[in-house]
Design an enzyme around this catalytic site. Structure first.
Site, PDB file in Angstrom:
ATOM      1  N   GLU A 212      49.166  23.429  25.267  1.00 56.23           N
ATOM      2  CA  GLU A 212      47.811  23.020  24.605  1.00 56.23           C
ATOM      3  C   GLU A 212      48.232  22.539  23.277  1.00 56.23           C
ATOM      4  O   GLU A 212      47.642  21.373  22.769  1.00 56.23           O
ATOM      5  CB  GLU A 212      46.637  24.035  24.579  1.00 56.23           C
ATOM      6  CG  GLU A 212      46.225  24.552  25.794  1.00 56.23           C
ATOM      7  CD  GLU A 212      46.880  25.763  26.381  1.00 56.23           C
ATOM      8  OE1 GLU A 212      48.355  25.903  26.121  1.00 56.23           O
ATOM      9  OE2 GLU A 212      46.678  26.589  27.103  1.00 56.23           O
ATOM     10  N   GLU A 352      44.314  41.436  24.676  1.00 57.05           N
ATOM     11  CA  GLU A 352      45.831  40.720  24.871  1.00 57.05           C
ATOM     12  C   GLU A 352      46.623  42.076  24.422  1.00 57.05           C
ATOM     13  O   GLU A 352      47.651  42.253  25.161  1.00 57.05           O
ATOM     14  CB  GLU A 352      46.314  39.677  23.997  1.00 57.05           C
ATOM     15  CG  GLU A 352      47.233  38.868  24.677  1.00 57.05           C
ATOM     16  CD  GLU A 352      47.403  37.689  24.052  1.00 57.05           C
ATOM     17  OE1 GLU A 352      48.058  37.288  23.050  1.00 57.05           O
ATOM     18  OE2 GLU A 352      47.270  36.518  24.597  1.00 57.05           O
ATOM     19  N   HIS A 383      17.827  39.396  20.804  1.00 58.14           N
ATOM     20  CA  HIS A 383      17.085  38.496  21.522  1.00 58.14           C
ATOM     21  C   HIS A 383      17.918  38.146  22.799  1.00 58.14           C
ATOM     22  O   HIS A 383      17.061  37.003  23.549  1.00 58.14           O
ATOM     23  CB  HIS A 383      16.601  37.436  20.846  1.00 58.14           C
ATOM     24  CG  HIS A 383      15.762  37.940  19.483  1.00 58.14           C
ATOM     25  ND1 HIS A 383      14.379  38.354  19.466  1.00 58.14           N
ATOM     26  CD2 HIS A 383      16.074  38.365  18.305  1.00 58.14           C
ATOM     27  CE1 HIS A 383      13.879  38.782  18.619  1.00 58.14           C
ATOM     28  NE2 HIS A 383      15.114  38.739  17.606  1.00 58.14           N
TER      29      HIS A 383
HETATM   30  O1  F6P Z   1      49.210  32.502  25.932  1.00 55.18           O
HETATM   31  C1  F6P Z   1      49.012  33.906  24.820  1.00 55.18           C
HETATM   32  C2  F6P Z   1      49.652  33.107  23.777  1.00 55.18           C
HETATM   33  O2  F6P Z   1      51.258  33.677  24.001  1.00 55.18           O
HETATM   34  C3  F6P Z   1      49.091  34.044  22.588  1.00 55.18           C
HETATM   35  O3  F6P Z   1      49.709  35.370  22.417  1.00 55.18           O
HETATM   36  C4  F6P Z   1      49.577  33.342  21.336  1.00 55.18           C
HETATM   37  O4  F6P Z   1      48.710  33.673  20.241  1.00 55.18           O
HETATM   38  C5  F6P Z   1      49.175  32.002  21.797  1.00 55.18           C
HETATM   39  O5  F6P Z   1      49.737  31.909  23.141  1.00 55.18           O
HETATM   40  C6  F6P Z   1      49.757  30.827  21.162  1.00 55.18           C
HETATM   41  O6  F6P Z   1      51.026  30.704  21.193  1.00 55.18           O
HETATM   42  P1  F6P Z   1      51.937  29.971  20.184  1.00 55.18           P
HETATM   43  O7  F6P Z   1      51.590  30.369  18.724  1.00 55.18           O
HETATM   44  O8  F6P Z   1      53.459  30.185  20.442  1.00 55.18           O
HETATM   45  O9  F6P Z   1      51.686  28.402  20.463  1.00 55.18           O
END
Ligand code: F6P
Length: 546
Positions: A212, A352, A383
């Site tokens: 992402e 987590e 509410h």
């Molecule tokens: O998917 C979980 C995770 O590994 C978390 O533990 C972590 O905070 C997040 O993804 C983001 O990871 P990174 O900082 O390596 O992008």
């Protein structure tokens, strides 16, 4: 090694639970005028009141026996001393070193990590000042007006929560934003309102491989490239990571990289370089106050006898409800608009860390671990879901959090807020008896038939447990204490359950499969390689995707 659920301390608590189940907390209050004094702890600007819990004189000693039986004191020392307590990743767990304000060295593999921590803090300070005083300019020579932190999970939730919580300390002329979701709507809607020439991106990723974050970072890079010459785009990107090579490959100037280390867990990372967006939003001095507040809580946790130790008591109460009352969830309700994101942050921190069924000996355990943590701000929550908390079939322990002094005092708003805050904990504890309801309905002039059918609906059993956390004012230091308090609570619960609170293997499978599914979504072929549901869904999407 025997599971904790087979220990004599556990058995004693099971027997004790049967006794407690016969009692009502309102009777315990009636029988003991000192219950508040007995079951509340004042620590600097925080008051922790746990007197409205389902506990009597015997409960805490029995829970404390459980804590002692697992060698909790030693486990706390192991964490602070940099032992590799994250056993599945062979890593130390040292978010406490990041906020260590003493002269004491902290060693990992015989190396004192404090000099590296100070070096990064100095770098952060210098950078923050250069943005604030306008000496850092964008590629076309303009001052930075907007900073966008791109990260997810621990690289987003902590900083985003703190920046909002400390809105009252925001520096002028700089807006700090957060993008986390790979859904294009997140970044697109933000970019629509920004000027690339005055925007700086912080790419926050411990691993620098998170799908992402990298996807959003590349989109940001392309967006900047449309307005800023290629040789100047480095003025628009800094990175926070443990992975220097990946940052350089992305095109980050190594001088614009803020390092942290594998002994900083993602969800414990806001104290590290991951806190850069915080320092930019509220100034470096305030960021240091945040660290200092957390450090004070660390000292309290490390040095105070368990009987008066807030994180330990919070954790033991959590164990009491999860394992002896079999309660599956725990709500956190801040009565403070600025703490709106606190429950989201706690979800990652707690779930987590402690959502695990294999213990540190690689054995499947036979008791409940991590509760489902949820909540949102009061009074809004009153509410929406409070009906269930008051009269639902499930008992939900709740943490109520409020500040005595608000940053925005407007007529009587704050007194109304606080009166609701207090009233809810009283109502959940006391409930409303049948006799009280009867008297009320009679006074309203209802006839017997109406009264008979209405009474059961209007009775509240009460006896629903709450903790109350009062903060004098939401300052950086107070917030630091609050966060550290919950971090240590989660740690203690993990110790008692004998699980590793610092890995997160449970998130890996979905990530792996998403890569396969992405290939299938990209291919022109019809997909048959999965189960019929997964194939069906992929093919259906492909059929209708324009
Ligand atoms: O998917 C979980 C995770 O590994 C978390 O533990 C972590 O905070 C997040 O993804 C983001 O990871 P990174 O900082 O390596 O992008």
């Amino acid at each position: 090694m025997e599971l904790i659920s087979k220990s004599k301390e556990w058995r004693h608590l099971q027997l004790h639970k049967a006794e407690i189940a016969k009692l009502h907390v309102k009777d315990l209050f009636a029988a003991d005028n000192h219950r508040f004094d007995k079951y509340s702890i004042k620590f600097h600007d925080i008051l922790f009141d746990y007197s409205k819990n389902l506990i009597n004189n015997d409960t805490m000693p029995l829970l404390l026996e459980l804590a002692k039986s697992i060698g909790l004191r030693h486990k706390i020392e192991e964490m602070f001393a940099g032992e590799k307590i994250n056993s599945t990743e062979n890593r130390a767990v040292l978010h406490t070193a990041l906020r260590n304000r003493s002269d004491e060295p902290v060693y990992v593999d015989s190396e004192n990590v404090m000099p590296q921590i100070y070096e990064v803090l100095d770098h952060m300070k210098e950078f923050v000042e250069s943005i604030h005083n306008g000496s850092w300019l964008g590629g076309s020579g303009l001052q930075i007006t907007d900073v966008v932190n791109i990260g997810i999970g621990g690289s987003d939730l902590g900083p985003a929560m703190v920046v909002e919580a400390l809105s009252a300390y925001k520096v002028p002329n700089l807006n700090v934003h957060f993008v986390s979701n790979v859904d294009a709507s997140d970044i697109q809607s933000l970019l629509n309102g920004l000027n690339p020439e005055t925007t700086l991106f912080i790419i926050a990723s411990k691993t620098f491989t998170t799908q992402e974050t990298i996807t959003n970072a590349l989109t940001a890079k392309n967006w900047i490239l449309k307005s800023v010459p290629k040789d100047k785009i480095e003025n628009h990107f800094v990175a926070l990571s443990t992975n220097e090579k990946a940052c350089i490959d992305f095109g980050i100037n190594p001088k614009h990289m803020f390092q942290f280390w594998d002994w900083v867990g993602g969800r414990y990372s806001l104290w590290s370089a991951i806190g850069l967006s915080i320092a930019l939003a509220i100034g470096f001095d305030n960021f240091e106050d945040l660290l200092a507040g957390a450090y004070e809580m660390d000292l309290h946790f490390r040095e105070t006898p368990f009987e008066r130790n807030i994180p330990v008591i919070m954790a033991l109460l959590g164990i009491w409800y999860a394992n002896f009352f079999d309660l599956a969830s725990h709500a956190v309700i801040p009565y403070d608009e600025y703490l709106k994101k606190f429950p989201d942050f706690l979800q990652q921190l707690d779930m987590e860390s402690n959502g695990k069924y294999i213990d540190k000996n690689s054995v499947k355990i036979d008791y409940k671990t991590g509760p489902i943590v949820w909540g949102t701000i009061g009074t809004n929550s009153q509410h929406s879901f409070f009906q269930l908390i008051h009269q639902g079939t499930q008992v939900i322990p709740v943490d109520f959090i409020a500040c005595i002094n608000n940053h925005n005092e407007l007529e009587n708003h704050h007194r109304i807020l606080l009166s609701n805050f207090i009233a809810q904990t009283e109502a959940l504890m006391k409930g409303k008896s049948e006799a009280e309801v009867l008297a009320e309905l009679k006074a309203q002039g209802l006839d017997d038939k109406q009264i008979k059918s209405l009474v059961p609906h209007k009775v509240f059993t009460g006896n629903r447990p709450t903790n109350t956390i009062l903060i004098k004012k939401l300052t950086p230091s107070a917030l630091g204490k609050l966060i550290a308090m919950y971090e240590h609570k989660v740690f203690v619960m993990g110790c008692i359950w004998n699980i590793n609170s610092f890995d997160q293997w449970g998130v890996e499978l979905g990530k792996q499969l998403a890569k396969e599914v992405l290939k299938d979504l990209e291919s022109d072929e019809k997909i048959y390689s999965h189960d019929s549901s997964t194939n069906g869904l992929i093919n259906y999407i492909k059929q209708y995707k324009k």
